[in-house]
Write an enzyme that holds these catalytic residues in place. Structure first.
Site, mmCIF file in Angstrom:
data_model
loop_
_atom_site.group_PDB
_atom_site.id
_atom_site.type_symbol
_atom_site.label_atom_id
_atom_site.label_comp_id
_atom_site.label_asym_id
_atom_site.label_seq_id
_atom_site.Cartn_x
_atom_site.Cartn_y
_atom_site.Cartn_z
ATOM 1 N N HIS A 33 -31.542 9.893 10.370
ATOM 2 C CA HIS A 33 -31.425 11.255 9.417
ATOM 3 C C HIS A 33 -30.440 11.868 9.903
ATOM 4 O O HIS A 33 -30.575 12.484 10.954
ATOM 5 C CB HIS A 33 -32.698 11.874 9.670
ATOM 6 C CG HIS A 33 -33.092 13.414 8.659
ATOM 7 N ND1 HIS A 33 -32.820 12.868 6.992
ATOM 8 C CD2 HIS A 33 -32.332 14.389 8.673
ATOM 9 C CE1 HIS A 33 -32.883 14.252 6.985
ATOM 10 N NE2 HIS A 33 -33.028 15.064 7.970
ATOM 11 N N ASN B 35 -23.756 2.229 7.926
ATOM 12 C CA ASN B 35 -24.556 2.207 8.850
ATOM 13 C C ASN B 35 -25.568 0.818 9.123
ATOM 14 O O ASN B 35 -25.358 0.464 10.297
ATOM 15 C CB ASN B 35 -25.937 3.288 8.959
ATOM 16 C CG ASN B 35 -25.504 4.732 9.525
ATOM 17 O OD1 ASN B 35 -24.806 4.589 10.463
ATOM 18 N ND2 ASN B 35 -24.885 5.604 9.038
ATOM 19 N N GLY C 13 -22.914 2.394 2.859
ATOM 20 C CA GLY C 13 -23.030 1.154 4.177
ATOM 21 C C GLY C 13 -22.432 1.081 4.861
ATOM 22 O O GLY C 13 -22.733 -0.222 6.280
HETATM 23 C C1 GAR Z 1 -26.131 9.167 6.592
HETATM 24 O O1 GAR Z 1 -25.054 9.751 6.860
HETATM 25 C C2 GAR Z 1 -26.884 8.717 6.256
HETATM 26 O O2 GAR Z 1 -27.401 9.482 8.172
HETATM 27 C C3 GAR Z 1 -27.533 9.977 5.605
HETATM 28 O O3 GAR Z 1 -26.861 8.672 4.685
HETATM 29 C C4 GAR Z 1 -25.434 8.349 5.119
HETATM 30 C C5 GAR Z 1 -25.786 7.114 4.635
HETATM 31 O O4 GAR Z 1 -24.263 6.275 5.208
HETATM 32 N N1 GAR Z 1 -29.057 8.771 4.960
HETATM 33 C C6 GAR Z 1 -29.970 9.973 4.756
HETATM 34 O O5 GAR Z 1 -29.420 11.178 4.476
HETATM 35 C C7 GAR Z 1 -30.625 10.247 4.307
HETATM 36 N N2 GAR Z 1 -31.898 11.219 4.308
HETATM 37 P P1 GAR Z 1 -23.917 5.144 5.012
HETATM 38 O O6 GAR Z 1 -24.354 4.393 3.394
HETATM 39 O O7 GAR Z 1 -22.178 4.688 4.922
HETATM 40 O O8 GAR Z 1 -24.237 4.249 6.191
#
Ligand code: GAR
Length: 198
Positions: free
Chosen positions: A109, A14, A12
Site C-alpha cells: 500500500h 511491483n 505490474g
Molecule cells: C503501487 O504504487 C501500489 O502500492 C499501489 O498501486 C501501485 C501499483 O503499481 N497499490 C494500491 O494503491 C493498493 N491499494 P504497479 O502495478 O506498477 O505495481
C-alpha cells in the site's frame, strides 16, 4: 520451496520485481499471476517472464463480488499457492476471500500505514504537510489496509512534490521493499522491517 501467486490490476511493476527476485537461493517461486483486467499491461510482462497468467474481468460480474471472487479462486487454487501477494490489485476483497488465505495474503500500500488507507494516498500526504511519505507491506485482514505490518519504506516529501512526482519516487522504493519483505516472509520471518530512501 514456497509457491507464490500474485494479483495485479495494472502495469505490474511491483509484480515484475517480485518475480525477478524469486531465483537462486530464494525460498519461493512464482506460480501464477492473475488480474481483474484482461488488458492489464502486467499480464504480458508476467508472460514474458515465463509465469502463467489468467484474468477474470470484474466487469462481467456486475457488482456480484462473490461470483467474481469464485472466478478468481478457480485458477488461483489450481496453482496451489502457499503465499498470495497483492501488487497493485485494485479490487476490495470480501472477508470470505481474505479468510481463505489468512496469514499468507500480503499487500503493498502506497502510504505509511496506519496513515492514509484507501485511495489518493500521496495527495493526502502532501495536503497534510507531511515531511515523509512511503509504502507499507502488510498482511491482509478483512479490514481495509489494516493488517499487521511486515515492512515499511520511508520517503521524504520534497517542497515541490506533486502527487505524481511523489508517487513515482515512492514506487521506486516499493520495488526495494516488497521483494525484501516477501523473501523474509517466505522464510517465516514476521518481524517488521523499516527501510529509508537513499
Ligand atoms: C503501487 O504504487 C501500489 O502500492 C499501489 O498501486 C501501485 C501499483 O503499481 N497499490 C494500491 O494503491 C493498493 N491499494 P504497479 O502495478 O506498477 O505495481
Amino acid at each position: 520451496m514456497k509457491r507464490v501467486a500474485i494479483l495485479i490490476s495494472g502495469g505490474g511493476s511491483n509484480m515484475v520485481k517480485l518475480v525477478e527476485s524469486m531465483t537462486g537461493d530464494h525460498p519461493a517461486r512464482p506460480v501464477i499471476v492473475g488480474s481483474n483486467d484482461p488488458q492489464a499491461a502486467g499480464l504480458a510482462r508476467a508472460s514474458a517472464l515465463g509465469v502463467p497468467t489468467f484474468a477474470v474481468d470484474h466487469r462481467d460480474f456486475r457488482g456480484d463480488r462473490a461470483a467474481f471472487e469464485a472466478g478468481l479462486l478457480g485458477p488461483l487454487l489450481a496453482a496451489q499457492p502457499d503465499i498470495l501477494c497483492l501488487a497493485g490489485f485494485m479490487r476490495i476483497l470480501t472477508s470470505e476471500f481474505v479468510q481463505q488465505f489468512e496469514g499468507r495474503l500480503l499487500n503493498i500500500h502506497p502510504s505509511l500505514l496506519p496513515k492514509y488507507p484507501g485511495l489518493h494516498t500521496h495527495q493526502r500526504a502532501i495536503e497534510a504537510g507531511d515531511a515523509e511519505a512511503g509504502a507499507t507491506v502488510h498482511l491482509v485482514t478483512p479490514e481495509l489496509d489494516a493488517g499487521p505490518i511486515l515492512g515499511q519504506v520511508r520517503v521524504p516529501v520534497l517542497p515541490q512534490d506533486t502527487a505524481e512526482s511523489l508517487a513515482a519516487r515512492v514506487l521506486v522504493q516499493e520495488h526495494r521493499l516488497y521483494p525484501k519483505v516477501l523473501r523474509r516472509f517466505a522464510r517465516g520471518e514476521l518481524s517488521p522491517i523499516t527501510l529509508t530512501a537513499a
